[in-house]
Enzyme design. Structure first.
Site, PDB file in Angstrom:
ATOM      1  N   TYR A  35      67.210  80.882   5.360  1.00  0.00           N
ATOM      2  CA  TYR A  35      65.801  80.918   5.758  1.00  0.00           C
ATOM      3  C   TYR A  35      65.672  81.433   7.189  1.00  0.00           C
ATOM      4  O   TYR A  35      64.837  82.291   7.491  1.00  0.00           O
ATOM      5  CB  TYR A  35      65.179  79.523   5.639  1.00  0.00           C
ATOM      6  CG  TYR A  35      63.760  79.472   6.136  1.00  0.00           C
ATOM      7  CD1 TYR A  35      62.724  80.048   5.400  1.00  0.00           C
ATOM      8  CD2 TYR A  35      63.452  78.866   7.351  1.00  0.00           C
ATOM      9  CE1 TYR A  35      61.420  80.019   5.861  1.00  0.00           C
ATOM     10  CE2 TYR A  35      62.152  78.827   7.821  1.00  0.00           C
ATOM     11  CZ  TYR A  35      61.140  79.410   7.071  1.00  0.00           C
ATOM     12  OH  TYR A  35      59.842  79.390   7.546  1.00  0.00           O
ATOM     13  N   GLU A  57      53.831  74.835   4.657  1.00  0.00           N
ATOM     14  CA  GLU A  57      53.713  74.261   5.996  1.00  0.00           C
ATOM     15  C   GLU A  57      52.856  73.003   5.965  1.00  0.00           C
ATOM     16  O   GLU A  57      53.129  72.036   6.687  1.00  0.00           O
ATOM     17  CB  GLU A  57      53.125  75.288   6.969  1.00  0.00           C
ATOM     18  CG  GLU A  57      54.039  76.459   7.285  1.00  0.00           C
ATOM     19  CD  GLU A  57      55.308  76.084   8.020  1.00  0.00           C
ATOM     20  OE1 GLU A  57      55.393  74.950   8.544  1.00  0.00           O
ATOM     21  OE2 GLU A  57      56.227  76.923   8.059  1.00  0.00           O
ATOM     22  N   TRP A  65      61.604  70.174   7.529  1.00  0.00           N
ATOM     23  CA  TRP A  65      61.416  71.475   6.876  1.00  0.00           C
ATOM     24  C   TRP A  65      62.509  71.723   5.849  1.00  0.00           C
ATOM     25  O   TRP A  65      62.279  72.349   4.815  1.00  0.00           O
ATOM     26  CB  TRP A  65      61.379  72.577   7.918  1.00  0.00           C
ATOM     27  CG  TRP A  65      61.167  73.943   7.340  1.00  0.00           C
ATOM     28  CD1 TRP A  65      62.015  75.002   7.407  1.00  0.00           C
ATOM     29  CD2 TRP A  65      60.044  74.399   6.572  1.00  0.00           C
ATOM     30  NE1 TRP A  65      61.494  76.091   6.738  1.00  0.00           N
ATOM     31  CE2 TRP A  65      60.281  75.745   6.219  1.00  0.00           C
ATOM     32  CE3 TRP A  65      58.857  73.795   6.146  1.00  0.00           C
ATOM     33  CZ2 TRP A  65      59.391  76.496   5.459  1.00  0.00           C
ATOM     34  CZ3 TRP A  65      57.968  74.544   5.394  1.00  0.00           C
ATOM     35  CH2 TRP A  65      58.231  75.883   5.064  1.00  0.00           C
TER      36      TRP A  65
END
Length: 202
Positions: A35, A57, A65
């Protein structure tokens, strides 16, 4: 004034192996590293991709995350590959299905926001505008030095506050200034890779 943010999810990165290049975050986990290397800070303009980033998000708020990344395929399956035209049709049966789905984050407010945001996106298109236009109209214009540590990376900016305000006026939910700034980072509207990062060096 800046806020100390060790990594995008406030989780300290694992120390890199001796022969591994420096990354802002993600070293030690292949999902996280991919990522970092391939997505974070890369400009995004596709409407479906932007809707996915903003949705994820919002789900990330208050969580790691990395947790969201590991559930990403589950989110895509649950939300029809983040096709806003499909998600906008979701009703109470779909909400019940989503809240029973262990493959995603089961939070009623965030699920409702994701559905509402699909409808807001379609309404935006009906008005002749795009999410791409809205998001990128808030890109900072002043030159920025590349941050040297996450102490130099803000959690929110004047631009993210303005973006959050506009998105809310358009009917989007769960898009406060901090979440808006995280989306700006995720979509490449801002590039907060640290000086010396392998992405920068490459």
């Amino acid at each position: 004034m800046t806020t100390t943010v060790p990594t995008p999810d406030a989780t300290p990165a694992a120390p890199p192996a001796q022969d591994e290049p420096f990354r802002c975050f993600g070293s030690g986990d292949p999902v996280y590293a991919a990522y970092h290397d391939e997505e974070w800070g890369v400009p995004v303009h596709d409407e479906h991709a932007l809707y996915e980033r903003i949705s994820l998000e919002a789900f990330q708020s208050g969580l790691s995350w990395l947790t969201i990344l590991r559930k990403r395929e589950g989110f895509r399956a649950a939300f029809a590959a983040f096709d806003p035209e499909v998600v906008a049709t979701f009703g109470e049966d779909d909400v019940a299905r989503l809240l029973a789905d262990a493959g995603i984050v089961r939070n009623r407010a965030k699920v409702d926001a994701t559905i509402a945001n699909a409808r807001a996106l379609l309404a935006l298109h009906d008005s002749g505008r795009t999410l791409d236009e809205v998001l990128w109209s808030h890109a900072p214009t002043a030159p920025r030095e590349r941050p040297r540590s996450y102490a130099d990376v803000p959690a929110r900016t004047a631009e993210s506050a303005a973006l959050a305000k506009e998105l809310k006026s358009l009917g989007f939910r769960f898009v406060g200034p901090t979440t808006a700034y995280a989306a700006m980072q995720a979509c490449g509207v801002v590039d907060d890779h640290l000086a010396g990062c392998v992405v920068v060096a490459g």
